[in-house]
Scaffold this motif. Structure first.
Motif, PDB file in Angstrom:
ATOM      1  N   GLY A   2      17.760  36.389  94.166  1.00  0.00           N
ATOM      2  CA  GLY A   2      16.826  35.351  94.548  1.00  0.00           C
ATOM      3  C   GLY A   2      17.531  34.024  94.633  1.00  0.00           C
ATOM      4  N   SER A   3      16.922  33.082  95.331  1.00  0.00           N
ATOM      5  CA  SER A   3      17.512  31.754  95.466  1.00  0.00           C
ATOM      6  C   SER A   3      16.730  30.753  94.642  1.00  0.00           C
ATOM      7  N   SER A   4      17.437  29.937  93.853  1.00  0.00           N
ATOM      8  CA  SER A   4      16.803  28.906  93.043  1.00  0.00           C
ATOM      9  C   SER A   4      16.665  27.635  93.852  1.00  0.00           C
ATOM     10  N   VAL A   5      15.600  26.906  93.567  1.00  0.00           N
ATOM     11  CA  VAL A   5      15.351  25.632  94.207  1.00  0.00           C
ATOM     12  C   VAL A   5      15.426  24.560  93.132  1.00  0.00           C
ATOM     13  N   GLN A   6      16.147  23.478  93.390  1.00  0.00           N
ATOM     14  CA  GLN A   6      16.275  22.429  92.390  1.00  0.00           C
ATOM     15  C   GLN A   6      14.903  21.874  92.030  1.00  0.00           C
ATOM     16  N   ASN A   7      14.649  21.780  90.727  1.00  0.00           N
ATOM     17  CA  ASN A   7      13.364  21.300  90.235  1.00  0.00           C
ATOM     18  C   ASN A   7      13.519  19.898  89.699  1.00  0.00           C
ATOM     19  N   THR A   8      12.893  18.935  90.345  1.00  0.00           N
ATOM     20  CA  THR A   8      12.982  17.545  89.903  1.00  0.00           C
ATOM     21  C   THR A   8      11.656  17.042  89.337  1.00  0.00           C
ATOM     22  N   SER A   9      10.659  17.913  89.231  1.00  0.00           N
ATOM     23  CA  SER A   9       9.324  17.490  88.822  1.00  0.00           C
ATOM     24  C   SER A   9       9.065  17.661  87.331  1.00  0.00           C
ATOM     25  N   GLY A  10       9.948  18.402  86.643  1.00  0.00           N
ATOM     26  CA  GLY A  10       9.703  18.699  85.240  1.00  0.00           C
ATOM     27  C   GLY A  10       8.761  19.863  85.034  1.00  0.00           C
ATOM     28  N   GLY A  11       8.259  20.471  86.099  1.00  0.00           N
ATOM     29  CA  GLY A  11       7.373  21.619  86.010  1.00  0.00           C
ATOM     30  C   GLY A  11       8.165  22.908  86.013  1.00  0.00           C
ATOM     31  N   ILE A  54       1.734  26.079  84.529  1.00  0.00           N
ATOM     32  CA  ILE A  54       0.847  25.719  85.636  1.00  0.00           C
ATOM     33  C   ILE A  54      -0.246  24.779  85.135  1.00  0.00           C
ATOM     34  N   PHE A  55      -0.768  25.036  83.940  1.00  0.00           N
ATOM     35  CA  PHE A  55      -1.735  24.097  83.358  1.00  0.00           C
ATOM     36  C   PHE A  55      -1.118  22.711  83.230  1.00  0.00           C
TER      37      PHE A  55
END
Length: 271
Positions: A2-11, A54-55
């Motif tokens: 799978g490919s990871s996507v950079q997470n900049t939102s802290g979620g 998600i919450f």
């Protein structure tokens, strides 16, 4: 892979497997968090099991989601459901009573001696909400998302009576939910749990060919049917080890986020 996507939102951290995006929760989806799945087709998008992450993401988590499908009803699989009040929700008919009301959920757990303590934990720590309007589905139910993407429910009872896997085609992604492949092994300590059904569900999983196998906790995604079957066999072997040691004398587990131990026995008390 799978490919990871950079997470900049802290979620949650998104990882893509074809048309499936796994929203990886804290500590790789370790309880009380988990790994939520999003499946995008040509015209519809489904979300599986809205976790604690998600919450915490807030109402923005519902953006672009057309409906929610639950693999089963346990506290860690529904915290984010509160953000989807205007979206259809689907749950297997055997778990529908647990989603309809607090009383139904408590009956499904079967923790009669600490009902009020557990009720507070469900509301304060897991933010549970209820959907008596949810649509009940059965084994073999399908969702056509357009563009050739289809999701099929695979009933895998034992963990709960309505526990299901969800097979995404044509990607070959099989979400096995709480058949989680951890070293702890299968959890079947609720009022609606059943060891014989769990063992039959493990055998059914073994027969399903897929490219990727996604779990809600810990392991995340396993690639390749051979690797999955080896890990599934190791997971199933824990049952026999329990029977040979102290599991038959272990008291009914109490709902707590702790992991009490006695000698060589370890009881996961929530799942």
């Amino acid at each position: 892979m799978g490919s990871s996507v950079q997470n900049t939102s802290g979620g949650p951290t998104p990882r893509r497997y074809g048309n499936v995006t796994v929203l990886v929760g804290a500590q790789e989806g370790r309880y009380p968090d988990g790994n939520t799945m999003v499946v995008r087709g040509g015209s519809q998008t489904l979300l599986f099991d809205p976790s604690l992450s998600i919450f915490e993401q807030g109402p923005s988590a519902a953006a672009g989601i057309d409906a929610v499908v639950l693999s089963h009803v346990h506290e860690d699989h529904i915290p984010g459901l509160v953000h989807f009040t205007d979206r259809p929700v689907f749950v297997h008919h055997e778990d529908h009573p647990a989603l309809a009301s607090m009383e139904g959920l408590l009956r499904a757990y079967g923790y009669d001696d600490i009902v009020e303590e557990w009720r507070r934990e469900l509301l304060e720590d897991f933010h549970v909400s209820f959907r008596p309007d949810a649509t009940a589905y059965d084994d073999g139910a399908t969702w056509d998302l357009g563009g050739g993407v289809r999701v099929t429910a695979v009933h895998l009872p034992g963990h709960t009576s309505g526990h299901c896997g969800l097979l995404v085609e044509p990607d070959g992604f099989f979400y096995v939910a709480d058949i989680e492949l951890t070293g702890f092994g299968p959890f079947y300590g609720d009022a609606t749990s059943d060891l014989e059904r769990f063992e039959a569900s493990l055998a059914r999983c073994r027969d399903i060919e897929a490219r990727w196998y996604g779990t809600f906790h810990h392991k995340g995604v396993v690639e390749g049917s051979g690797t999955f079957r080896r890990e599934l066999d190791a997971f199933a072997a824990v049952i026999e080890r329990r029977e040979q040691s102290c599991w038959p004398s272990w008291p009914h587990p109490a709902p707590s986020t702790s992991w009490p131990t006695t000698g060589s026995c370890t009881a996961r008390t929530s799942s």
